[in-house]
Design a protein around this motif. Structure first.
Motif, mmCIF file in Angstrom:
data_model
loop_
_atom_site.group_PDB
_atom_site.id
_atom_site.type_symbol
_atom_site.label_atom_id
_atom_site.label_comp_id
_atom_site.label_asym_id
_atom_site.label_seq_id
_atom_site.Cartn_x
_atom_site.Cartn_y
_atom_site.Cartn_z
ATOM 1 N N MET A 140 25.481 -22.282 74.319
ATOM 2 C CA MET A 140 24.967 -23.553 74.788
ATOM 3 C C MET A 140 25.629 -24.569 73.877
ATOM 4 O O MET A 140 26.064 -25.657 74.416
ATOM 5 N N ALA A 141 26.234 -24.529 72.665
ATOM 6 C CA ALA A 141 26.955 -25.315 72.063
ATOM 7 C C ALA A 141 28.432 -25.705 72.941
ATOM 8 O O ALA A 141 28.880 -26.874 72.906
ATOM 9 N N VAL A 142 28.997 -24.440 73.190
ATOM 10 C CA VAL A 142 30.295 -24.812 73.832
ATOM 11 C C VAL A 142 29.849 -25.606 75.147
ATOM 12 O O VAL A 142 30.628 -26.345 75.689
ATOM 13 N N GLY A 143 28.989 -25.034 75.926
ATOM 14 C CA GLY A 143 28.571 -25.749 77.207
ATOM 15 C C GLY A 143 28.219 -27.274 76.836
ATOM 16 O O GLY A 143 28.869 -28.107 77.849
ATOM 17 N N GLY A 165 23.498 -20.790 81.947
ATOM 18 C CA GLY A 165 22.514 -19.748 82.491
ATOM 19 C C GLY A 165 22.655 -18.531 81.642
ATOM 20 O O GLY A 165 21.431 -18.079 81.369
ATOM 21 N N LEU A 166 23.827 -18.182 81.299
ATOM 22 C CA LEU A 166 24.029 -16.843 80.500
ATOM 23 C C LEU A 166 23.389 -17.134 78.863
ATOM 24 O O LEU A 166 22.783 -16.321 78.601
ATOM 25 N N ALA A 167 23.603 -18.372 78.613
ATOM 26 C CA ALA A 167 22.916 -18.587 77.117
ATOM 27 C C ALA A 167 21.436 -18.642 77.244
ATOM 28 O O ALA A 167 20.649 -18.130 76.420
ATOM 29 N N VAL A 168 21.039 -19.271 78.279
ATOM 30 C CA VAL A 168 19.516 -19.226 78.487
ATOM 31 C C VAL A 168 19.044 -17.860 78.509
ATOM 32 O O VAL A 168 18.045 -17.416 77.971
ATOM 33 N N SER A 169 19.711 -17.117 79.404
ATOM 34 C CA SER A 169 19.225 -15.515 79.630
ATOM 35 C C SER A 169 19.159 -14.829 78.201
ATOM 36 O O SER A 169 18.152 -14.119 77.960
ATOM 37 N N MET A 170 19.990 -15.168 77.508
ATOM 38 C CA MET A 170 20.075 -14.586 76.049
ATOM 39 C C MET A 170 18.918 -14.966 75.291
ATOM 40 O O MET A 170 18.404 -14.462 74.498
ATOM 41 N N GLU A 171 18.879 -16.390 75.366
ATOM 42 C CA GLU A 171 17.741 -16.912 74.440
ATOM 43 C C GLU A 171 16.341 -16.491 74.962
ATOM 44 O O GLU A 171 15.465 -16.347 73.967
ATOM 45 N N ALA A 172 16.525 -16.389 76.168
ATOM 46 C CA ALA A 172 14.844 -15.902 76.770
ATOM 47 C C ALA A 172 14.430 -14.662 76.145
ATOM 48 O O ALA A 172 13.251 -14.154 76.389
ATOM 49 N N THR A 173 15.173 -13.777 75.523
ATOM 50 C CA THR A 173 14.689 -12.537 75.155
ATOM 51 C C THR A 173 14.039 -12.573 73.832
ATOM 52 O O THR A 173 13.235 -11.591 73.281
ATOM 53 N N ALA A 174 14.077 -13.790 72.934
ATOM 54 C CA ALA A 174 13.929 -13.603 71.628
ATOM 55 C C ALA A 174 12.337 -13.776 71.269
ATOM 56 O O ALA A 174 11.655 -12.905 70.991
ATOM 57 N N LEU A 175 11.773 -14.648 72.283
ATOM 58 C CA LEU A 175 10.138 -14.996 72.082
ATOM 59 C C LEU A 175 9.371 -13.411 72.664
ATOM 60 O O LEU A 175 8.420 -12.981 71.860
ATOM 61 N N MET A 205 18.429 -10.386 81.788
ATOM 62 C CA MET A 205 18.817 -10.385 83.235
ATOM 63 C C MET A 205 17.642 -11.129 84.157
ATOM 64 O O MET A 205 17.891 -11.686 84.993
ATOM 65 N N THR A 206 16.314 -10.466 83.857
ATOM 66 C CA THR A 206 15.515 -11.139 84.668
ATOM 67 C C THR A 206 14.973 -12.718 84.362
ATOM 68 O O THR A 206 14.885 -13.289 85.472
ATOM 69 N N ALA A 207 14.916 -12.980 83.212
ATOM 70 C CA ALA A 207 14.786 -14.299 82.843
ATOM 71 C C ALA A 207 15.834 -15.273 83.453
ATOM 72 O O ALA A 207 15.693 -16.454 84.121
ATOM 73 N N GLY A 208 16.975 -14.951 83.177
ATOM 74 C CA GLY A 208 18.373 -15.563 83.350
ATOM 75 C C GLY A 208 18.407 -15.772 84.835
ATOM 76 O O GLY A 208 18.467 -17.030 85.549
#
Lengths: 670, 670
Positions: A505-508, B346-356, B601-604
């Protein structure tokens, strides 16, 4: 050319100065904490690791910003001359990184044991060395992430607005982001990489020494603790000799010339380590540890295993990122059908590329553990990293040639100079990917050594509750049937994902800001595109400097704070035993997902980059075709993968582990 | 409209017939193996699971291909009418999936124990039930993957060539891939999803029953084994009642109407489970197991925890995939600066979405384990899945409305009909993402139950070497300090990566083939674009049918064979104890990385899809802008993420676990 090189030097120094100033503020706080909670020796160790890690990065940058313009100059004479200058500058950085790392550990260890008279296996020595490793790791994660955000922000933003929107070539002087891109190569790929490998080297040697101190308490510990240092010393000498084997043959094969140097170093190390081991430990001497008995010969074979693992990982990485093999070509082919299929294929390749390295590491674990228990694994990683000087030499060559090409383009030198630097640059792309695979593979194994150090440390403390009252009654249970272990694995597993997300995200954001800035300059100065007006390069450099410094802090603190937070939360819910179990499992969880995240990101990014290069070489329509546009998108996506988030996962894994070790030490003091 | 719907029905039936014929060949071989190596009862169990899982998918498809055209018709009357038809068809599929899964387990269990007189906790009953779960899982992975490759091949290929190249809207009748796209919605999102949730449901109930049989050997086992069945039965009734609460209020809020139904079911379940638990077990009755003592009340609270986890995961998924929140909007914003930044964000969001979600699962593990040990976790997952009927009803609503929109577009119905179906479709996107998050979250917890079943089974066998001579002297050590455990974690960890890579590559190939095919049709039939010539829809459907069937076999066999291969390789290198330890760790390794891969993958994918929808709603330049083009690329990348590789990881995780259980059973027989 001098003018351009001067601007790059100025930008790189300005950035690193600001970066290190910011890091220094964090460093001072931690120094004070270490002195207060642990000891002055630990605080000094932390400072040594931090300062030298920073110095390795800084000097790496200084060498490369001076070598770039000389490489351009030499490339205008001949390919061999260009290669010679670029590789020599890489070799200087490489030997410096390995040498500084080894010296810092060796000198501080000898000061502690010889001059201050501490017992080699005493907690004072162990704590001080672990703190040294922590200092190196902490600086390294900041440098990797900050440099990575800077360089990829420039690259992503510059490529998107330049190549795709304005239709001007890479490194075109009309693009206001070019100088920033070149500055980024130096602060990210050079300074960041140097700090990263300094850290990997130092931490691995420290972890191996800590294991030795635990396994061989008493008389034998001294020799065993010196053994990893001796491996490092031996291999630096063989690496230096190896650099003389780098010579362009009549075939003009650049990669071949570089590999000659690597193979020479490896073979020489094989021979030298044999005699060194025999001299220091004795090949027939038998040793006993709690996880296996072995002879000096067994340890030597573990060292060979380390060299073989290095070779295999280099080979696999080249397969997945080289233009001559299926993966890169499949991405290039997929570019014909558009942006989407290029990215899909690239992501698929990046995921597939994790399988073989993981299997190599698995086989390495089984072989070295059967030979010499946990200490065998430690010796294998140490030997693997002992060649770091040579590997960094190959890698640091990359950004130098990349810059040289940029300078040739901007100074509008004749076509054939640019062709020479392009040939060097393409090879630099592969060697950069190879180094990252190597660093991450070694981190995967090295982290196991750190985890072993954690469990052994914990056993050590719980065995003497009279000395360490905090650990009275603690019975850590690392069985997978313990739900707190599963909890630790999941929490550790999410860290690389969250960390990767933050880096991307930072790079984006940084790249998006550059796009806006370049668009603004094109709009406000219509003369730029006609070549009648000069773009404001400095504005782009300043913008990125601010963005990178701001963005690097929070993700870097994630692995520092997570182990502490997890420990105290589980302690609140359950008890100390559960908390120590969860913390230990977290260390493995962060390795398990971190290894795959990092391997997939670095390999995938390299493959995307070279798929673009493959198309630019005239395949699938060549430059300017729709396939090329799709490949540029893939390359853009791969940029933060391979140069920001992916490589930063490496120090991240190790920081998590070292913080856990420090937490044990602090609790033992309390 | 009838003509279009007929073509979709024909294509979907033709595909599923071929798919099931192929699967049947694999199934017959495994049936014979089960009968030979285990018992006839196990083979029959396998057949029941396989056939009913297939039937669930088939009937789901039949319902939805008939409901789509009726929804289009109803949507031309009013939004409420369209919603009513679409949701009712979803509800039929949902109740059928849950009902069939529950009935298959319950009926076979009662035949075994009541009619054939086996002891509830006997190995014959356990083996037969595990084989039933395996049958369900095996069919489900084929259906998920085959259907996923079909639907996303059509979607990716169709979008790339239609929207991006030819500049025609989605579902435009001139695009030769439109019918294939609609067929894909039915065979992938409907049939595949139904088989997947059938499997998740059946396997979870079976795993809980197996745990009960081990923990409560003897008199108490019967009641405890019936408890998960009773939870399932109770919640199907409350789900059916809940469907009557789905009604469009005056606010015309579709999502709100659907949530009313879900909340009603959850609240009713809360009440009903209280009385059911009191009646069956007694709230005050105390139970003892090797991992914790508890009362009936504790189990009831674990059930509540399952409902709360479901609610939280739905809420988090909506945050990450809904158009009203930061993640989707950040992707939409990043689209302004191009394809590359869209994909990076999108990739960043997909990775972040795993945490919670991972943290929710972690808290769920801690809470339920403290209440009632491993069995508490099992009851929480069972209750979580007991609402599957309602959740599937919400999900199956998606492809029906998606198809309805496609039919409206192709039949060139008035604009306002299309607007009504679009509104329904946008909600369908969110509910689809929610269901996947739910399925994968439950798989993460469910797999822990399966892992527990593995360790408990192993303990059971090793405790009686006189009955099970193969297990004499086996001492599995699941400690993280055991290097074979680390080996198992790494090997398990690489499976979701390799599996995901295979699935993505298959979609890339299928999509690329569709692009070529559509380009060929446009080239050979220039009249298509003028609307004077009809495209050859059938050619695209046939092409995808062949591609999907061919591509689904190898990846589906990966999780079936890996546990067996790992076991025998480690057995060769070391001994049985090491092999069983590595195998157990592999099961957890596949969960740890699988959970993150699948969640990301599913969230992203959902976030990319809705970022595109958000732009199409007129933001950031709207339809046809550069941002929209970039968003279409992101949506394309997200397609195989969210509908092929991601959801297929769910059955993959469980197959690996069940194969390990079956391997234990087979070795115990030998």
């Amino acid at each position: 050319m001098q003018e351009i090189a001067g601007a790059i030097q100025e930008g790189a120094s300005a950035y690193l100065n600001r970066q290190y100033t910011t890091i220094a503020m964090v460093g001072v706080v931690i120094f004070a904490l270490a002195a207060w909670q642990l000891s002055w020796l630990a605080a000094i160790g932390f400072a040594i690791g931090a300062i030298l890690s920073g110095a390795a990065g800084y000097i790496g940058m200084l060498v490369s910003v001076r070598a770039n313009v000389r490489t351009t100059q030499a490339a205008s004479v001949s390919l061999a001359a260009g290669l010679s200058v670029a590789f020599k500058s890489g070799a200087v950085t490489g030997m410096l990184v390995a040498g500084l790392a080894l010296l810092s550990v060796a000198v501080y260890y000898s000061v502690l044991t010889v001059h201050l008279g501490f017992d080699p296996s005493s907690r004072d020595v162990v704590d001080a060395l672990v703190a040294l490793g922590f200092g190196a790791s902490l600086i390294s994660i900041f440098a990797r992430l900050g440099g990575g955000i800077f360089t990829k922000g420039a690259d992503v933003g510059g490529d998107l607005v330049g190549k795709v929107e304005a239709g001007i070539p890479e490194d075109d002087p009309r693009n206001p982001a070019t100088i920033a891109d070149n500055v980024g190569d130096n602060v990210g790929d050079c300074a960041g990489m140097a700090a990263d490998l300094f850290e990997t080297y130092a931490v691995t040697v420290v972890a191996t020494m800590v294991l030795a101190s635990i396994f061989f308490v008493g008389a034998g510990a001294g020799d065993m603790m010196v053994y990893p240092l001796a491996i490092g010393g031996t291999c630096i000498i063989t690496s230096i000799i190896g650099t003389f084997f780098v010579r362009l043959g009549s075939s003009q094969n650049i990669m071949g010339a570089l590999y000659k140097g690597f193979v020479a170093s490896a073979v020489l190390s094989l021979v030298a380590l044999y005699f060194m081991t025999d001299h220091l430990l004795g090949l027939d001497t038998a040793f006993e540890t709690s996880t296996g008995n072995f002879t000096g010969m067994d340890l030597y074979i573990c060292g060979i295993a380390g060299l073989v693992i290095t070779g295999l990982i280099i080979w696999i990485t080249e397969y997945y990122t080289g233009v001559n093999f299926r993966p890169v070509r499949s991405i290039a082919k997929a570019s014909e059908t558009g942006h989407g299929t290029n990215v899909i294929q690239g992501l698929a390749v990046s995921m597939e590329a994790t399988a073989l390295p993981a299997l190599v590491i698995v086989v390495g674990i089984i072989v070295t553990y059967s030979l010499a228990g946990l200490f065998g694994i430690a010796i294998a990683v140490t030997t693997m990293l002992a060649l770091a000087g040579m590997v960094v030499a190959l890698d640091a060559f990359g950004p130098v040639t990349d810059n040289a090409g940029g300078i040739a383009e901007m100074a509008e030198l004749p076509e054939d100079v640019r062709n020479t630097t392009d040939a060097l640059d393409a090879v630099g792309n592969t060697t950069k990917a190879v180094t990252k695979g190597y660093a991450i593979g070694s981190a995967g194994l090295g982290a196991l050594v750190l985890f072993a150090a954690y469990t052994q440390d914990l056993t050590f403390f719980t065995a003497s509750p009279e000395l360490y009252p905090y650990f009275a009654g603690v019975e850590a249970n690392f069985s997978l049937s313990n739900p707190y272990v599963v909890v630790g694995l999941f929490v550790g597993g999410l860290l690389p994902y969250l960390f990767g997300a933050m880096g991307m995200m930072a790079v984006g954001r940084a790249g998006g800001a550059i796009v806006e800035e370049v668009r603004r300059q094109f709009r406000e100065k219509p003369g730029i595109m006609q070549g009648t007006e000069k773009p404001d390069y400095k504005a782009a450099v300043d913008l990125l400097t601010k963005a990178a410094i701001k963005e690097m802090v929070v993700p870097s603190l994630l692995p520092v704070l997570s182990p502490i937070v997890l420990y105290f939360i589980v302690l609140q819910i359950a008890d100390k035993s559960a908390a120590f179990s969860a913390l230990g499992a977290m260390l493995l969880g962060v390795i398990v997902t971190g290894l795959f995240v990092a391997l997939s990101m670095t390999a995938g990014g390299g493959a995307w980059d070279n798929a673009k290069k493959y198309i630019e070489d005239g395949n699938h329509g060549g430059k300017g075709s729709d396939a090329h546009k799709a490949a540029v998108t893939g390359d853009t996506v791969g940029d933060p993968y391979k140069d920001t988030a992916g490589p930063a996962v490496n120090p991240m894994i190790k920081i998590t582990n070292i913080v856990a070790l420090l937490l044990l030490a602090i609790l033992a003091h309390s």
